[in-house]
Design an enzyme around this catalytic site. Structure first.
Site, mmCIF file in Angstrom:
data_model
loop_
_atom_site.group_PDB
_atom_site.id
_atom_site.type_symbol
_atom_site.label_atom_id
_atom_site.label_comp_id
_atom_site.label_asym_id
_atom_site.label_seq_id
_atom_site.Cartn_x
_atom_site.Cartn_y
_atom_site.Cartn_z
ATOM 1 N N GLU A 31 0.822 -1.231 0.000
ATOM 2 C CA GLU A 31 0.000 0.000 0.000
ATOM 3 C C GLU A 31 0.850 1.274 0.000
ATOM 4 O OE1 GLU A 31 -3.196 0.511 -0.489
ATOM 5 O OE2 GLU A 31 -3.599 -1.625 -0.687
ATOM 6 N N HIS A 33 3.710 1.764 -1.736
ATOM 7 C CA HIS A 33 3.982 2.015 -3.156
ATOM 8 C C HIS A 33 2.709 2.490 -3.861
ATOM 9 C CE1 HIS A 33 7.013 -1.324 -2.348
ATOM 10 N NE2 HIS A 33 7.778 -0.340 -2.729
ATOM 11 N N LYS A 145 9.059 7.546 4.051
ATOM 12 C CA LYS A 145 9.511 6.374 4.823
ATOM 13 C C LYS A 145 11.041 6.281 4.763
ATOM 14 C CE LYS A 145 9.874 1.842 5.924
ATOM 15 N NZ LYS A 145 11.206 1.592 5.415
HETATM 16 P P1 AMP Z 1 11.315 0.478 -2.384
HETATM 17 O O1 AMP Z 1 10.584 -0.432 -3.309
HETATM 18 O O2 AMP Z 1 11.381 -0.009 -0.975
HETATM 19 O O3 AMP Z 1 12.650 0.919 -2.931
HETATM 20 O O4 AMP Z 1 10.431 1.810 -2.282
HETATM 21 C C1 AMP Z 1 10.028 2.501 -3.436
HETATM 22 C C2 AMP Z 1 9.420 3.821 -3.001
HETATM 23 O O5 AMP Z 1 8.296 3.578 -2.161
HETATM 24 C C3 AMP Z 1 10.405 4.696 -2.201
HETATM 25 O O6 AMP Z 1 10.264 6.048 -2.596
HETATM 26 C C4 AMP Z 1 9.929 4.483 -0.782
HETATM 27 O O7 AMP Z 1 10.226 5.559 0.081
HETATM 28 C C5 AMP Z 1 8.423 4.332 -0.964
HETATM 29 N N1 AMP Z 1 7.831 3.630 0.175
HETATM 30 C C6 AMP Z 1 8.241 2.464 0.727
HETATM 31 N N2 AMP Z 1 7.477 2.151 1.795
HETATM 32 C C7 AMP Z 1 6.571 3.146 1.921
HETATM 33 C C8 AMP Z 1 5.493 3.416 2.840
HETATM 34 N N3 AMP Z 1 5.205 2.603 3.843
HETATM 35 N N4 AMP Z 1 4.765 4.543 2.667
HETATM 36 C C9 AMP Z 1 5.047 5.396 1.644
HETATM 37 N N5 AMP Z 1 6.039 5.208 0.749
HETATM 38 C C10 AMP Z 1 6.795 4.096 0.889
#
Ligand code: AMP
Length: 270
Positions: A31, A33, A145
């Site tokens: 959620e 993403h 985050k």
């Molecule tokens: P990742 O796939 O972990 O590299 O994250 C991709 C993007 O999603 C990054 O910009 C993260 O900061 C964002 N993201 C990850 N977890 C969350 C969350 N719980 N709430 C909002 N954005 C998130």
């Protein structure tokens, strides 16, 4: 939804789209993403989501190897959302040239994750530079985050490109635990500890208002939390959101934490 696997696909699909929103991810979508994707779809004419587990940002081989992968499920989520484009490049597609100038993080920013994960942000900025160059988005949507990542990428990208970074709020479960792809790697009892710990940190941040010497108070809390949950905490620090310096002022601050549950490293900020 168009699935783009290489730069040729990308160029062909994107050449006529100037109002493009870009959501970079490493997949195993949740959620958090999804909230970024929805914001992009609201603000931009077209939205591209990338799924790329970037090897250069992992400072630990096992962490890279064990990073969760769920391509089938991810594609079905993206299809249901009606996303325009998904970009799933191979390593060789992104790392097909050597950088002339090495990415360097200034000494003053070698704090928190930059201190404990050597080379991590250099890898993140490298891949964001490569992706932005070929995707040329109008806006890039990133989550608070990973606040330090958002801060450093924003500085780099907005200095070198026309693309603007849009920050997005952290999505949590009802126990205040921030959603993260890494949560899949936790067993039930670790998940329960992560939830209790998140709630605890949330209340500590609330209480900080009334505390005079916040640094001393946080050191005490850090030791308490270590004992209660039997975890190792890398940092628990109150920092100003505009310069990421340690602060004793609650205004414009966030409380940052990085900790381990078993071998899984989790980060958050309140
Ligand atoms: P990742 O796939 O972990 O590299 O994250 C991709 C993007 O999603 C990054 O910009 C993260 O900061 C964002 N993201 C990850 N977890 C969350 C969350 N719980 N709430 C909002 N954005 C998130």
């Amino acid at each position: 939804m168009k699935i783009l696997l290489n730069k040729n696909d990308l160029n062909e699909a994107l050449y006529s789209h100037s109002n493009l929103g870009f959501v970079p991810t490493m997949g195993s979508l949740h959620e958090g993403h999804i909230s970024l994707i929805k914001k992009s779809m609201k603000q931009c004419k077209k939205t591209l989501v990338s799924i790329f587990i970037n090897p250069t940002q992992f400072n630990n081989k096992n962490d890279y190897k064990n990073y969760p992968k769920n391509y089938k499920r991810d594609l079905s989520i993206l299809r249901n959302l009606n996303v325009d484009f998904v970009f799933i490049p191979k390593k060789s597609e992104i790392y097909n040239y050597k950088r002339i100038k090495k990415i360097k993080i200034p000494e003053k920013h070698k704090i928190m994750c930059a201190k404990y994960r050597k080379g991590h942000f250099e890898g993140v900025i490298d891949v964001m530079d490569r992706l932005t160059k070929i995707i040329k988005p109008k806006k890039i949507f990133m989550g608070e985050k990973d606040f330090q990542q958002l801060y450093l990428v924003k500085k780099f990208i907005e200095k070198n490109y026309k693309s603007r970074i849009i920050s997005c709020k952290t999505i949590r479960d009802k126990n205040k635990l921030a959603l993260s792809s890494r949560n899949i790697l936790l067993n039930e009892s670790e998940l329960s500890i992560a939830r209790q710990l998140s709630k605890n940190i949330y209340f500590i941040k609330k209480k900080l208002n009334k505390i005079k010497d916040k640094k001393k108070f946080l050191l005490k809390k850090k030791n308490e939390i270590k004992k209660i949950y039997n975890t190792s905490i890398e940092y628990l620090e109150l920092r100003n959101i505009n310069n990421l310096q340690i602060t004793n002022n609650i205004k414009k601050s966030k409380l940052f934490i990085a900790y381990y549950l078993n071998k899984i490293r989790l980060i958050d900020n309140f």
